[in-house]
Design an enzyme around this catalytic site. Sequence first.
Site, PDB file in Angstrom:
ATOM      1  N   GLN A   1       0.836  -1.203   0.000  1.00  0.00           N
ATOM      2  CA  GLN A   1       0.000   0.000   0.000  1.00  0.00           C
ATOM      3  C   GLN A   1       0.871   1.254   0.000  1.00  0.00           C
ATOM      4  OE1 GLN A   1      -3.215   0.125  -0.369  1.00  0.00           O
ATOM      5  NE2 GLN A   1      -3.326   2.349  -0.203  1.00  0.00           N
TER       6      GLN A   1
ATOM      7  N   HIS B   1       2.405   3.064  -3.182  1.00  0.00           N
ATOM      8  CA  HIS B   1       1.578   3.820  -4.134  1.00  0.00           C
ATOM      9  C   HIS B   1       1.896   5.308  -4.121  1.00  0.00           C
ATOM     10  CE1 HIS B   1      -1.212   1.172  -6.077  1.00  0.00           C
ATOM     11  NE2 HIS B   1      -1.544   0.586  -4.945  1.00  0.00           N
TER      12      HIS B   1
ATOM     13  N   GLU C   1     -10.150   1.962   2.832  1.00  0.00           N
ATOM     14  CA  GLU C   1     -10.387   1.514   1.458  1.00  0.00           C
ATOM     15  C   GLU C   1     -10.225  -0.015   1.384  1.00  0.00           C
ATOM     16  OE1 GLU C   1      -7.339   2.844  -1.153  1.00  0.00           O
ATOM     17  OE2 GLU C   1      -8.480   2.414  -2.974  1.00  0.00           O
ATOM     18  N   HIS C   2      -9.105  -0.516   1.903  1.00  0.00           N
ATOM     19  CA  HIS C   2      -8.857  -1.956   1.940  1.00  0.00           C
ATOM     20  C   HIS C   2      -8.791  -2.415   3.386  1.00  0.00           C
ATOM     21  CE1 HIS C   2      -6.628  -0.372  -1.641  1.00  0.00           C
ATOM     22  NE2 HIS C   2      -7.300  -1.332  -2.238  1.00  0.00           N
TER      23      HIS C   2
ATOM     24  N   ASP D   1      -6.200  -5.996  -6.586  1.00  0.00           N
ATOM     25  CA  ASP D   1      -5.819  -4.937  -7.524  1.00  0.00           C
ATOM     26  C   ASP D   1      -5.874  -5.410  -8.969  1.00  0.00           C
ATOM     27  OD1 ASP D   1      -5.410  -3.098  -5.577  1.00  0.00           O
ATOM     28  OD2 ASP D   1      -3.256  -3.447  -5.403  1.00  0.00           O
TER      29      ASP D   1
ATOM     30  N   HIS E   1     -53.476  19.238  -9.347  1.00  0.00           N
ATOM     31  CA  HIS E   1     -53.170  17.827  -9.097  1.00  0.00           C
ATOM     32  C   HIS E   1     -54.462  17.068  -8.769  1.00  0.00           C
ATOM     33  CE1 HIS E   1     -49.014  19.095  -9.005  1.00  0.00           C
ATOM     34  NE2 HIS E   1     -48.582  17.888  -8.699  1.00  0.00           N
TER      35      HIS E   1
END
Lengths: 434, 434
Positions: free
Chosen positions: B259, B262, B327-328, B361, B420
């Site tokens: 991770q 990145h 996220e993960h 991924d 209406h």
Amino acid sequence: MIDIIDLRGKGEQELINRIEGRNSTASGDIMKTAEKIISDVRSYGDRAVFEYSLKLDGVELSPESIRIPSSEIESAYERVNPSLIEVIRKAKKSIEDFHYEQKEKSWFSTGQDGVILGQMYRPLEIVGLYVPGGTAAYPSSVLMNAVPAKVAGVEKIVMITPPKVEGINPAVLVAANEAGVDEIYRVGGAQGVAALAFGTSSVPKVDKIVGPGNAYVAAAKKLVYGVCDIDAIAGPSEIAVVADNTANAAFVAADLLSQAEHDILASSIAITDCEELAEEIKKQVEIQAASLPRREIISQSLHSYGAVVVVESIKRAIELVNIIAPEHLELCVKEPFNLLGSVKNAGAIFLGHYASEPLGDYFAGPNHVLPTNGTARFFSPLNVADFIKKSSVISYTREALEKAAEDVILFAEAEGLKAHANAIRARLADGERK
Amino acid sequence: MIDIIDLRGKGEQELINRIEGRNSTASGDIMKTAEKIISDVRSYGDRAVFEYSLKLDGVELSPESIRIPSSEIESAYERVNPSLIEVIRKAKKSIEDFHYEQKEKSWFSTGQDGVILGQMYRPLEIVGLYVPGGTAAYPSSVLMNAVPAKVAGVEKIVMITPPKVEGINPAVLVAANEAGVDEIYRVGGAQGVAALAFGTSSVPKVDKIVGPGNAYVAAAKKLVYGVCDIDAIAGPSEIAVVADNTANAAFVAADLLSQAEHDILASSIAITDCEELAEEIKKQVEIQAASLPRREIISQSLHSYGAVVVVESIKRAIELVNIIAPEHLELCVKEPFNLLGSVKNAGAIFLGHYASEPLGDYFAGPNHVLPTNGTARFFSPLNVADFIKKSSVISYTREALEKAAEDVILFAEAEGLKAHANAIRARLADGERK
């Protein structure tokens, strides 16, 4: 009051121009003002909220007075016609029933070597509901926004509405209570949106903000998107009625009028392959409008943005519908289900001579929060799914990992991500199986 | 390189501060610049697009050169390692298989008196895919964004990517072609987003824009939201690994490193109830990092935003996970499925010691476009449903309308909407049944 446009043998530009005449460019000034308010509320919390409420709404708020006490909600029941309370309850039940059918289930599938893949669904925990002040505060809108959240399983629904010296419409309070709204705060505008997005000492932070508002509210929602989720952007609304020679001109006219009474920016379009019917609809619009209390709004709306359009065929009518992407579509034709498959873009589709649009506003069950202003090309009716988040679920065994390993390593290294490749290698290297 | 934080007997604030240290306030200047670019592209189309491309990307474009010719895509195949092409095809197949399982069906239900209510699902017609320039252009991302659109049934996928003198990464072109991208244009930044939202002579107007980009791209997407749909706002990404005493420190360390490589803003957190394991993970991180090409990025990321957290219990670890909303999430524990039901907020959940994050991924099939930066509280993984729009379907008979009439009329009149009510009355008045 309403023009007949003959598009036979012509392109659609005249019709498009009429409908799109409603769009003004969003003003950069509104964006800038909203940005300043949001940044102040983010930095100073309640203090900024109270200052803007005094400045913009003319109401002095405090940590004690910002939340509406349950006593005020209880007393609202005494100020609302009991038969309206009954109808609110019935409407809530229909809306609930339809939205329960929307609920999706978490699922998983199994693969080779013990692999399990899936998707887990969970409700958002806390949702904010914006209810505009003044005449635009409709109890039916409160039901339509709150019920899907409740059906999704949202734990807490927080409603905000601009503070008014005269208090809040009691029917709105009743609808909120019946729909299961948990807390109500007297705050509106960009400051209300910011309070929900970031949280303050008085107003809880939410996961998503839904509900219509003015241009500042819409700008503020765009700006906080990502801090929390927001709903679709609401714009001027519209109806398109496709009518063949079996249609009843009085019905079609009544439905065009019901859309037009909402707002001078509403657009009401009938499209028919029958010239006689077009003339009849035009006549009926004039006759029926005469006795309507909102005939000023109606006449402006129909004159500027309404039309009865004559086309060569019902097939061409549906083509026009797909270009307009109307919020509401009525298929007032002999065999409406025959056309359903060719409708690509429409928020809600009403089939047949008796599925009048106002049924959908209150009672049928489907949501009346619909994509407006041509956004049915990509937006959907408000939905239980709008209050659900998904998580991917991935379970691998050692055997499955071994089979995938070489490919993952190759792909990761091709992307220059060596540590990604190593995460796989570490597991292959380890002889011991746990 | 990575700190151990002992939270036993303490609140979570120290951990939250570390993760949220990544958030800078979005700059108002970026918003203003994006607004100007969008307004110019809206007014002047291609001319503005070409001017901004020259000014910002230093590349002169023309109506002829903006679109990448199919010959360039074909020649890309000759410049990519054939085994990578094979792996791209395999990955595409897995992603496709998983996303087919996400597909939902139109449905209807029948009620009393012949009522039919339902929801019709249709794919968006045309979708724009933003692919960033430079090293952030990953072929895997192209697959992950394009395949769900294709599975949804989107008719046309248009990709845009900033023009580069040196041309586009050929693996990205291969991935785009394999995933079914129909047209590729060399345009990026806010001008690219605006071109997709409004359409120009060269670039088609789309219904939705997906894919990551820099701050100007993110600002532009927010600003065009409503003109078209956009995807979730991407922010700095993160992993949380929950590990008990059955976890392998080398595996956990490798996943934290994958991770961290990145981006210096990535956050990699391990949470364990086992002090010894924490020490081991710390050691393994240092050992493994030594040989990694991106160790500079890794060391900055882990030092600033990473941590090995020690807590009292795995139950407390899951509480922290739900606050972080990573996220993960990896559940490196003996019985991971026992914990699944208590996970509320996470983009993708990897269960067990062999479900390493990099599998997700590339290969497992679920999408790697996931909610980042704590937005898993309300956002979901990119999904087939993101490329589908819904329409409500409402069919009523005269009998059913008659039964609902009184309630609808009462509700409409209570909201001051006489037209209406009249739309319902018109149908009751008409004695003839069609």
